[in-house]
Scaffold this motif. Structure first.
Motif, PDB file in Angstrom:
ATOM      1  N   GLU A   1       0.848  -1.190   0.000  1.00  0.00           N
ATOM      2  CA  GLU A   1       0.000   0.000   0.000  1.00  0.00           C
ATOM      3  C   GLU A   1       0.886   1.242   0.000  1.00  0.00           C
ATOM      4  O   GLU A   1       1.607   1.503   0.967  1.00  0.00           O
ATOM      5  N   TYR A   2       0.805   2.023  -1.083  1.00  0.00           N
ATOM      6  CA  TYR A   2       1.718   3.140  -1.293  1.00  0.00           C
ATOM      7  C   TYR A   2       1.752   4.112  -0.121  1.00  0.00           C
ATOM      8  O   TYR A   2       2.820   4.503   0.345  1.00  0.00           O
ATOM      9  N   VAL A   3       0.594   4.538   0.364  1.00  0.00           N
ATOM     10  CA  VAL A   3       0.542   5.539   1.431  1.00  0.00           C
ATOM     11  C   VAL A   3       1.223   5.018   2.695  1.00  0.00           C
ATOM     12  O   VAL A   3       1.999   5.735   3.337  1.00  0.00           O
ATOM     13  N   ILE A   4       0.967   3.772   3.046  1.00  0.00           N
ATOM     14  CA  ILE A   4       1.587   3.176   4.232  1.00  0.00           C
ATOM     15  C   ILE A   4       3.090   3.025   4.018  1.00  0.00           C
ATOM     16  O   ILE A   4       3.885   3.343   4.905  1.00  0.00           O
ATOM     17  N   ALA A   5       3.482   2.553   2.843  1.00  0.00           N
ATOM     18  CA  ALA A   5       4.907   2.386   2.539  1.00  0.00           C
ATOM     19  C   ALA A   5       5.642   3.718   2.623  1.00  0.00           C
ATOM     20  O   ALA A   5       6.731   3.804   3.200  1.00  0.00           O
ATOM     21  N   ASP A   6       5.037   4.759   2.078  1.00  0.00           N
ATOM     22  CA  ASP A   6       5.655   6.086   2.083  1.00  0.00           C
ATOM     23  C   ASP A   6       5.802   6.601   3.517  1.00  0.00           C
ATOM     24  O   ASP A   6       6.843   7.148   3.893  1.00  0.00           O
ATOM     25  N   GLU A   7       4.767   6.414   4.317  1.00  0.00           N
ATOM     26  CA  GLU A   7       4.812   6.881   5.698  1.00  0.00           C
ATOM     27  C   GLU A   7       5.871   6.124   6.501  1.00  0.00           C
ATOM     28  O   GLU A   7       6.684   6.727   7.207  1.00  0.00           O
ATOM     29  N   MET A   8       5.897   4.803   6.382  1.00  0.00           N
ATOM     30  CA  MET A   8       6.895   4.007   7.106  1.00  0.00           C
ATOM     31  C   MET A   8       8.310   4.350   6.653  1.00  0.00           C
ATOM     32  O   MET A   8       9.225   4.433   7.466  1.00  0.00           O
ATOM     33  N   ASP A   9       8.476   4.539   5.364  1.00  0.00           N
ATOM     34  CA  ASP A   9       9.775   4.921   4.814  1.00  0.00           C
ATOM     35  C   ASP A   9      10.259   6.210   5.484  1.00  0.00           C
ATOM     36  O   ASP A   9      11.406   6.303   5.916  1.00  0.00           O
ATOM     37  N   GLY A  10       9.392   7.197   5.578  1.00  0.00           N
ATOM     38  CA  GLY A  10       9.753   8.455   6.216  1.00  0.00           C
ATOM     39  C   GLY A  10      10.105   8.282   7.684  1.00  0.00           C
ATOM     40  O   GLY A  10      11.083   8.852   8.178  1.00  0.00           O
ATOM     41  N   TRP A  11       9.320   7.502   8.393  1.00  0.00           N
ATOM     42  CA  TRP A  11       9.590   7.254   9.811  1.00  0.00           C
ATOM     43  C   TRP A  11      10.947   6.590  10.006  1.00  0.00           C
ATOM     44  O   TRP A  11      11.701   6.969  10.900  1.00  0.00           O
ATOM     45  N   LEU A  12      11.221   5.580   9.181  1.00  0.00           N
ATOM     46  CA  LEU A  12      12.484   4.854   9.312  1.00  0.00           C
ATOM     47  C   LEU A  12      13.674   5.760   9.004  1.00  0.00           C
ATOM     48  O   LEU A  12      14.687   5.731   9.704  1.00  0.00           O
ATOM     49  N   ARG A  13      13.549   6.583   7.978  1.00  0.00           N
ATOM     50  CA  ARG A  13      14.630   7.514   7.641  1.00  0.00           C
ATOM     51  C   ARG A  13      14.838   8.538   8.752  1.00  0.00           C
ATOM     52  O   ARG A  13      15.970   8.886   9.084  1.00  0.00           O
ATOM     53  N   GLN A  14      13.736   9.026   9.345  1.00  0.00           N
ATOM     54  CA  GLN A  14      13.855   9.955  10.482  1.00  0.00           C
ATOM     55  C   GLN A  14      14.598   9.311  11.646  1.00  0.00           C
ATOM     56  O   GLN A  14      15.290   9.998  12.404  1.00  0.00           O
ATOM     57  N   ALA A  15      14.441   8.013  11.797  1.00  0.00           N
ATOM     58  CA  ALA A  15      15.112   7.277  12.872  1.00  0.00           C
ATOM     59  C   ALA A  15      16.557   6.940  12.504  1.00  0.00           C
ATOM     60  O   ALA A  15      17.255   6.294  13.286  1.00  0.00           O
ATOM     61  N   GLY A  16      17.001   7.344  11.306  1.00  0.00           N
ATOM     62  CA  GLY A  16      18.384   7.131  10.891  1.00  0.00           C
ATOM     63  C   GLY A  16      18.628   5.895  10.064  1.00  0.00           C
ATOM     64  O   GLY A  16      19.769   5.610   9.686  1.00  0.00           O
ATOM     65  N   ALA A  17      17.584   5.141   9.760  1.00  0.00           N
ATOM     66  CA  ALA A  17      17.753   3.900   8.997  1.00  0.00           C
ATOM     67  C   ALA A  17      18.022   4.184   7.523  1.00  0.00           C
ATOM     68  O   ALA A  17      17.623   5.210   6.983  1.00  0.00           O
ATOM     69  N   VAL A  18      18.691   3.228   6.904  1.00  0.00           N
ATOM     70  CA  VAL A  18      18.849   3.197   5.455  1.00  0.00           C
ATOM     71  C   VAL A  18      17.774   2.239   4.964  1.00  0.00           C
ATOM     72  O   VAL A  18      17.803   1.052   5.292  1.00  0.00           O
ATOM     73  N   VAL A  19      16.806   2.769   4.211  1.00  0.00           N
ATOM     74  CA  VAL A  19      15.664   1.955   3.789  1.00  0.00           C
ATOM     75  C   VAL A  19      15.930   1.353   2.417  1.00  0.00           C
ATOM     76  O   VAL A  19      16.264   2.063   1.468  1.00  0.00           O
ATOM     77  N   LEU A  20      15.763   0.043   2.331  1.00  0.00           N
ATOM     78  CA  LEU A  20      15.862  -0.668   1.064  1.00  0.00           C
ATOM     79  C   LEU A  20      14.429  -0.963   0.651  1.00  0.00           C
ATOM     80  O   LEU A  20      13.716  -1.693   1.327  1.00  0.00           O
ATOM     81  N   GLY A  21      14.016  -0.349  -0.431  1.00  0.00           N
ATOM     82  CA  GLY A  21      12.620  -0.415  -0.851  1.00  0.00           C
ATOM     83  C   GLY A  21      12.015   0.954  -0.656  1.00  0.00           C
ATOM     84  O   GLY A  21      12.736   1.942  -0.711  1.00  0.00           O
ATOM     85  N   PRO A  22      10.747   1.012  -0.399  1.00  0.00           N
ATOM     86  CA  PRO A  22       9.844  -0.118  -0.195  1.00  0.00           C
ATOM     87  C   PRO A  22       9.563  -0.865  -1.495  1.00  0.00           C
ATOM     88  O   PRO A  22       9.590  -0.285  -2.568  1.00  0.00           O
TER      89      PRO A  22
END
Length: 130
Positions: A19-40
């Protein structure tokens, strides 16, 4: 004064969510926490391809159990298990994760919160030096 590194600083997180909206939101949260996101990535084939390209470079994964059109993330979970990569399920369909081989896995029920996601991931990966 520079920002302090986030609680997931440098952690490489595979995000599998259709789900694009959920993926986009989680991606942002993870990046704010300092993670390197692979995907979504939204599907099993894309996730498996990414896992093979990034072999040995994944620290943890977030999997939506139900990827739509009857597809589940179980093949991705199985591959991560083979590689020893910890993962959690973030799903709105509790029945899917009630499979016996996945019952011991961390499960976040949707709607997921930023705080809940970050804390759950922190519990799955060892602390990073620094």
């Amino acid at each position: 004064m520079p920002d302090a590194p986030g609680p997931l600083a440098g952690c490489r997180v595979l995000l599998v969510e259709d789900e694009y909206v959920i993926a986009d939101e989680m991606d942002g949260w993870l990046r704010q926490a300092g993670a390197v996101v692979l995907g979504p990535v939204p599907d099993v084939d894309g996730a498996l391809d990414l896992i093979e390209r990034e072999a040995g470079a994944l620290d943890v994964a977030v999997l939506d159990a139900n990827l739509g059109d009857g597809e589940t993330a179980y093949p991705v979970a199985d591959r991560l298990e083979e590689l020893g990569v910890p993962f959690l399920f973030a799903t709105g369909d509790v029945r899917l994760v009630d499979e016996p081989s996945y019952q011991s896995r961390t499960r976040l029920e949707k709607p997921v919160t930023q705080r809940g996601l970050v804390r759950a991931l922190q519990s799955l990966v060892p602390p990073r030096g620094g």
